[in-house]
Motif scaffolding. Structure first.
Motif, PDB file in Angstrom:
ATOM      1  N   THR A 430     -15.383   7.615   1.672  1.00 20.11           N
ATOM      2  CA  THR A 430     -15.768   6.161   1.254  1.00 20.11           C
ATOM      3  C   THR A 430     -16.258   5.895  -0.059  1.00 20.11           C
ATOM      4  OG1 THR A 430     -17.985   6.367   2.186  1.00 20.11           O
ATOM      5  CG2 THR A 430     -16.094   5.775   3.740  1.00 20.11           C
ATOM      6  N   THR A 431     -16.598   6.814  -0.810  1.00 23.45           N
ATOM      7  CA  THR A 431     -17.352   6.718  -1.997  1.00 23.45           C
ATOM      8  C   THR A 431     -16.740   5.903  -2.954  1.00 23.45           C
ATOM      9  OG1 THR A 431     -18.325   8.798  -1.972  1.00 23.45           O
ATOM     10  CG2 THR A 431     -17.945   8.142  -4.158  1.00 23.45           C
ATOM     11  N   PHE A 432     -15.222   5.969  -3.165  1.00 22.43           N
ATOM     12  CA  PHE A 432     -14.662   5.141  -3.931  1.00 22.43           C
ATOM     13  C   PHE A 432     -13.994   3.859  -3.442  1.00 22.43           C
ATOM     14  CE2 PHE A 432     -14.263   9.643  -5.471  1.00 22.43           C
ATOM     15  CZ  PHE A 432     -14.943   9.636  -6.621  1.00 22.43           C
ATOM     16  N   ILE A 433     -14.279   3.553  -2.246  1.00 20.64           N
ATOM     17  CA  ILE A 433     -13.674   2.280  -1.551  1.00 20.64           C
ATOM     18  C   ILE A 433     -14.666   1.060  -1.873  1.00 20.64           C
ATOM     19  CG2 ILE A 433     -13.124   1.066   0.572  1.00 20.64           C
ATOM     20  CD1 ILE A 433     -12.251   3.636   1.539  1.00 20.64           C
ATOM     21  N   ASP A 434     -14.070  -0.014  -2.596  1.00 21.52           N
ATOM     22  CA  ASP A 434     -14.880  -1.112  -2.904  1.00 21.52           C
ATOM     23  C   ASP A 434     -14.724  -2.155  -1.661  1.00 21.52           C
ATOM     24  OD1 ASP A 434     -15.780  -0.212  -5.308  1.00 21.52           O
ATOM     25  OD2 ASP A 434     -13.857  -0.861  -6.492  1.00 21.52           O
ATOM     26  N   SER A 435     -13.598  -2.256  -0.889  1.00 23.92           N
ATOM     27  CA  SER A 435     -13.612  -3.177  -0.069  1.00 23.92           C
ATOM     28  C   SER A 435     -14.545  -3.091   1.207  1.00 23.92           C
ATOM     29  CB  SER A 435     -12.129  -3.274   0.582  1.00 23.92           C
ATOM     30  OG  SER A 435     -11.839  -1.752   1.225  1.00 23.92           O
ATOM     31  N   TYR A 436     -14.621  -3.947   2.145  1.00 20.10           N
ATOM     32  CA  TYR A 436     -15.424  -4.216   3.315  1.00 20.10           C
ATOM     33  C   TYR A 436     -14.990  -3.275   4.293  1.00 20.10           C
ATOM     34  CZ  TYR A 436     -17.784  -5.537   7.596  1.00 20.10           C
ATOM     35  OH  TYR A 436     -18.353  -5.609   8.780  1.00 20.10           O
ATOM     36  N   CYS A 437     -15.867  -2.384   4.654  1.00 12.14           N
ATOM     37  CA  CYS A 437     -15.619  -1.315   5.852  1.00 12.14           C
ATOM     38  C   CYS A 437     -16.442  -1.620   6.895  1.00 12.14           C
ATOM     39  CB  CYS A 437     -15.710   0.255   5.269  1.00 12.14           C
ATOM     40  SG  CYS A 437     -14.583   0.765   4.134  1.00 12.14           S
ATOM     41  N   SER A 438     -15.773  -2.103   8.024  1.00 12.51           N
ATOM     42  CA  SER A 438     -16.663  -2.525   9.287  1.00 12.51           C
ATOM     43  C   SER A 438     -17.090  -1.059   9.754  1.00 12.51           C
ATOM     44  CB  SER A 438     -15.588  -3.204  10.067  1.00 12.51           C
ATOM     45  OG  SER A 438     -14.609  -2.395  10.659  1.00 12.51           O
ATOM     46  N   PRO A 439     -18.610  -1.479  10.292  1.00 21.85           N
ATOM     47  CA  PRO A 439     -19.507  -0.208  10.717  1.00 21.85           C
ATOM     48  C   PRO A 439     -19.294  -0.148  12.351  1.00 21.85           C
ATOM     49  CG  PRO A 439     -20.786  -1.881  10.393  1.00 21.85           C
ATOM     50  CD  PRO A 439     -19.453  -2.590   9.869  1.00 21.85           C
ATOM     51  N   GLY A 440     -18.358  -0.919  13.079  1.00 20.01           N
ATOM     52  CA  GLY A 440     -18.314  -1.031  14.412  1.00 20.01           C
ATOM     53  C   GLY A 440     -17.204  -0.294  15.147  1.00 20.01           C
ATOM     54  N   LEU A 441     -16.349   0.669  14.296  1.00 17.09           N
ATOM     55  CA  LEU A 441     -15.276   1.226  14.903  1.00 17.09           C
ATOM     56  C   LEU A 441     -15.697   2.503  15.732  1.00 17.09           C
ATOM     57  CD1 LEU A 441     -12.245   1.665  14.994  1.00 17.09           C
ATOM     58  CD2 LEU A 441     -12.363   3.299  13.008  1.00 17.09           C
ATOM     59  N   VAL A 508      -6.872  15.059  -1.933  1.00 15.86           N
ATOM     60  CA  VAL A 508      -8.012  13.981  -1.886  1.00 15.86           C
ATOM     61  C   VAL A 508      -7.386  12.867  -1.538  1.00 15.86           C
ATOM     62  CG1 VAL A 508      -9.532  12.956  -3.678  1.00 15.86           C
ATOM     63  CG2 VAL A 508      -8.980  15.366  -3.934  1.00 15.86           C
ATOM     64  N   VAL A 509      -8.256  12.004  -1.233  1.00 15.50           N
ATOM     65  CA  VAL A 509      -7.589  10.507  -0.709  1.00 15.50           C
ATOM     66  C   VAL A 509      -8.173   9.649  -1.523  1.00 15.50           C
ATOM     67  CG1 VAL A 509      -7.589   8.605   1.130  1.00 15.50           C
ATOM     68  CG2 VAL A 509      -7.118  11.136   1.828  1.00 15.50           C
ATOM     69  N   LEU A 510      -7.524   8.775  -2.330  1.00 15.24           N
ATOM     70  CA  LEU A 510      -7.999   7.801  -3.399  1.00 15.24           C
ATOM     71  C   LEU A 510      -7.699   6.685  -3.263  1.00 15.24           C
ATOM     72  CD1 LEU A 510      -8.120  10.043  -6.629  1.00 15.24           C
ATOM     73  CD2 LEU A 510     -10.074   9.590  -5.161  1.00 15.24           C
ATOM     74  N   PRO A 511      -8.324   5.271  -3.410  1.00 14.15           N
ATOM     75  CA  PRO A 511      -8.172   4.033  -3.306  1.00 14.15           C
ATOM     76  C   PRO A 511      -7.483   3.534  -4.628  1.00 14.15           C
ATOM     77  CG  PRO A 511     -10.044   3.962  -3.745  1.00 14.15           C
ATOM     78  CD  PRO A 511      -9.724   5.420  -3.443  1.00 14.15           C
ATOM     79  N   LEU A 512      -6.865   2.436  -5.063  1.00 11.73           N
ATOM     80  CA  LEU A 512      -6.388   2.208  -6.562  1.00 11.73           C
ATOM     81  C   LEU A 512      -7.741   1.987  -7.223  1.00 11.73           C
ATOM     82  CD1 LEU A 512      -4.408   1.329  -8.331  1.00 11.73           C
ATOM     83  CD2 LEU A 512      -4.599  -0.829  -7.460  1.00 11.73           C
ATOM     84  N   ASP A 513      -7.708   2.649  -8.488  1.00  5.77           N
ATOM     85  CA  ASP A 513      -8.660   2.523  -9.599  1.00  5.77           C
ATOM     86  C   ASP A 513      -8.057   3.596 -10.699  1.00  5.77           C
ATOM     87  OD1 ASP A 513     -11.232   2.112 -10.803  1.00  5.77           O
ATOM     88  OD2 ASP A 513     -12.491   3.028  -9.369  1.00  5.77           O
ATOM     89  N   ASP A 514      -8.938   3.612 -11.669  1.00  7.55           N
ATOM     90  CA  ASP A 514      -8.630   4.534 -12.497  1.00  7.55           C
ATOM     91  C   ASP A 514      -9.809   5.713 -12.606  1.00  7.55           C
ATOM     92  OD1 ASP A 514      -6.506   3.350 -13.891  1.00  7.55           O
ATOM     93  OD2 ASP A 514      -7.933   1.854 -14.909  1.00  7.55           O
ATOM     94  N   TYR A 515      -9.361   6.808 -12.967  1.00 11.89           N
ATOM     95  CA  TYR A 515     -10.355   7.959 -12.710  1.00 11.89           C
ATOM     96  C   TYR A 515     -10.094   9.035 -13.933  1.00 11.89           C
ATOM     97  CZ  TYR A 515     -10.115   6.383  -7.923  1.00 11.89           C
ATOM     98  OH  TYR A 515     -10.100   5.679  -6.593  1.00 11.89           O
TER      99      TYR A 515
END
Length: 614
Positions: A430-441, A508-515
């Protein structure tokens, strides 16, 4: 489980109704009008011809005498036998091998033989036993209240027999052993798949309804020339027919392939099975090439399907899962890609929670049942859910060191209708994820709307050795260029295969971004930019990438961190720019925080590229 014996007072053949009398009602049976998928069976228990034995011998806490009569057809090859319309009571001799109510013994081919429309009641040991015999039709029989396995193939060498439209109810645990697994009784015990099983009903066993226990051929059959190695392994034989069989109200599994498994050489079709009101509807373990089609799994206490420890090419399709509060539709383990389940065009309803504190319900749950070091996610497509929220679509068991992510490409599993990814709730995910992540799962998971994740493999070329895990060469630091406060330190995880241990990849699992990516040596704590190979898991497997804007190789730069530079043009060592001192750089980079975010990745993350929506 409610199984009742009643005396019929009258019947009407024109209307198909029977009357048990006002003083002898049946308690709340489920009718076809109530639910045709789970209607109660009604069987006629009387026959005009009755064989009934007196009992003697040993006792248990239910019966005083566990030895009754027995019937054996002995060494009669090529002779068609016919047993029809007979009531057999108090037969079988518990603890005495070969003493059963109906027993074909080492008769070879008995083409034309029929065992039809008989009733077996209060058997002290088994019901209809086909032993070393082939080509027998066992059809429309009823068993009630028996010990040990009921309808069965004894040695595993029996083939080309047909079990059709038989009913078995109240199969009890056998206490006196005959050297088999009758202490774990199955109403239908299948030891060789090269037979036909059609329309049978197995209800109310103290252990299991239908059990594929495909051990090597044994007993007298193991001595026959045709059963010598390598032709003595039924778990490698093809399945002839398995269609429209039902298992319900059993104390443990409705159906199971545990623990030997079933490595079918060609597709083994479990067609039209119905399994409900069991603890588990179906346990698939050690299987290959099994396809479950047009199945119904309903109201099973723990899960409709339990799937773990399998091999290749297993599928569930066109099936219906109906749950109840705090139950699971399919309970999945972390399996390699080749052995992970594929689920297509199936529906899930009724999976809710709140009935028991600390429990939850979900259509799908990813669980750590015998997890593999290299693993992938299930392949899911065209699934429908009636869940009120994503928590009831997919649950993830606590797995802080694993990387679990499943794509919902069209928002079918998210009540907002937005696409995204299910992920386990761990910093490295979750460190690199900017979008909303619902906590209720449910469990230990999140649903991240509009996120787009991709699995990246970075190979440093080290290390690979026999007998024990090698020492790691580096830790890998990944820093977001758009937001340098987002960074994570990744460790390698050893993957073993036989004697060999491999520490080559960062996974590693990464979202779209520049690293920016650089490495810290575990030997001297210096920063390096070694030669690496970057690949994407979907490309290796020939899959499509995620159906969203995803990270590519152009987004990942292997470079020294700010304030550092390569020592020389041909060096891999990053050294501090001499115009800065260490303390100032550490403050600017937050290097003291990098180590605190360190996480270990399990050796094989998975991705679902195809989506799950209709």
């Amino acid at each position: 489980h409610n199984q009742e014996v009643k005396t019929v007072q009258s019947g009407n053949g024109d209307t198909g109704t029977i009357d048990f009398g006002q003083t002898n009602p049946i308690d709340n049976p489920i009718s076809l009008d109530d639910d045709p998928r789970m209607a109660s069976e009604v069987a006629w228990l009387s026959r005009p011809i009755v064989f009934e034995a007196e009992g003697d011998g040993p006792s248990n806490d239910i019966h005083d005498a566990l030895h009754g009569g027995h019937l054996i057809i002995l060494h009669t090859p090529d002779v068609a036998q016919h047993i029809e319309g007979v009531e057999i009571r108090n037969f079988g001799q518990q603890g005495n091998l070969g003493r059963y109510p109906i027993h074909f013994h080492m008769s070879g081919s008995c083409a034309g033989s029929i065992v039809r429309k008989n009733v077996i009641r209060e058997s002290k040991q088994r019901c209809v036993v086909i032993h070393g015999t082939h080509d027998v039709l066992v059809e429309e029989n009823v068993s009630l209240d028996s010990y040990g396995h009921c309808y069965l193939l004894e040695d595993g060498g029996e083939h080309d027999n047909t079990f059709r439209n038989n009913l078995g109810a109240r199969t009890r645990i056998q206490s006196l052993s005959i050297g088999s697994t009758d202490h774990l009784p199955a109403t239908m015990w299948i030891t060789n798949p090269m037979n036909h099983f059609i329309g049978n009903v197995c209800a109310g066993s103290q252990h299991m309804g239908i059990w594929f226990e495909l051990r090597n051929i044994r007993g007298d059959s193991a001595l026959l020339p045709e059963n010598q190695p390598p032709h003595n392994k039924p778990n490698n034989f093809p399945l002839y027919t398995f269609r429209s069989n039902t298992a319900h109200s059993n104390n443990d599994k409705g159906m199971s392939t545990y623990d030997i498994g079933f490595r079918a050489p060609t597709e083994a079709l479990f067609e039209g099975i119905s399994s409900y009101h069991n603890r588990f509807g179906l346990m698939l373990h050690g299987t290959s090439n099994v396809r479950v089609k047009d199945a119904f799994f309903g109201m099973n206490e723990n899960a409709g399907v339990l799937y773990f420890g399998n091999f290749i090419a297993n599928q569930i399709e066109d099936s219906v899962f109906v749950g109840k509060c705090d139950t699971i539709g399919i309970l999945l383990s972390l399996e390699p890609r080749s052995s992970q389940i594929e689920v297509y065009s199936s529906s899930f309803s009724g999976y809710t929670d709140g009935c028991n504190p600390g429990s939850y319900g979900a259509a799908l749950q990813i669980n750590l049942i015998q997890p593999k070091p290299i693993y992938d996610m299930p392949i899911l497509s065209n699934l429908t859910f009636d869940s009120e929220n994503s928590a009831h679509a997919l649950a993830i068991s606590s797995s802080p060191d694993k990387s679990i992510f499943v794509e919902d490409s069209d928002g079918t599993m998210n009540p907002s209708g937005l696409p995204g990814f299910f992920v386990n709730d761990a910093d490295h995910m979750t460190t690199f994820i900017d979008s909303y992540c619902s906590p209720g799962l449910n469990g230990n998971g999140l649903f991240c709307e509009n996120a787009c994740l991709r699995r990246v493999l970075i190979d440093t070329g080290c290390c690979h050795q026999k007998f024990s895990a090698p020492e790691n060469d580096y830790e890998m630091i990944v820093v977001s260029k758009t937001d340098p406060s987002k960074s994570f330190v990744f460790e390698k995880n050893a993957v073993s295969s036989g004697l060999w241990h491999n520490n080559r990849n960062f996974d590693v699992v990464l979202p779209l971004d520049d690293y920016t990516v650089f490495f810290e040596s575990l030997a001297d704590e210096e920063i390096y930019i070694p030669d690496v190979t970057l690949t994407f898991d979907d490309e290796i497997k020939g899959d499509d990438p995620p159906q969203c804007d995803h990270v590519t190789a152009d987004n990942i730069e292997f470079a020294c961190p700010p304030y550092y530079e390569l020592a020389t043009s041909d060096s891999t060592l990053c050294t501090l720019d001499p115009t800065y001192d260490d303390e100032e750089v550490n403050i600017q980079l937050g290097m003291g925080d990098l180590g605190g975010g360190m996480g270990m990745l399990g050796g094989g993350m998975g991705m679902l590229g195809g989506g799950m929506g209709m």
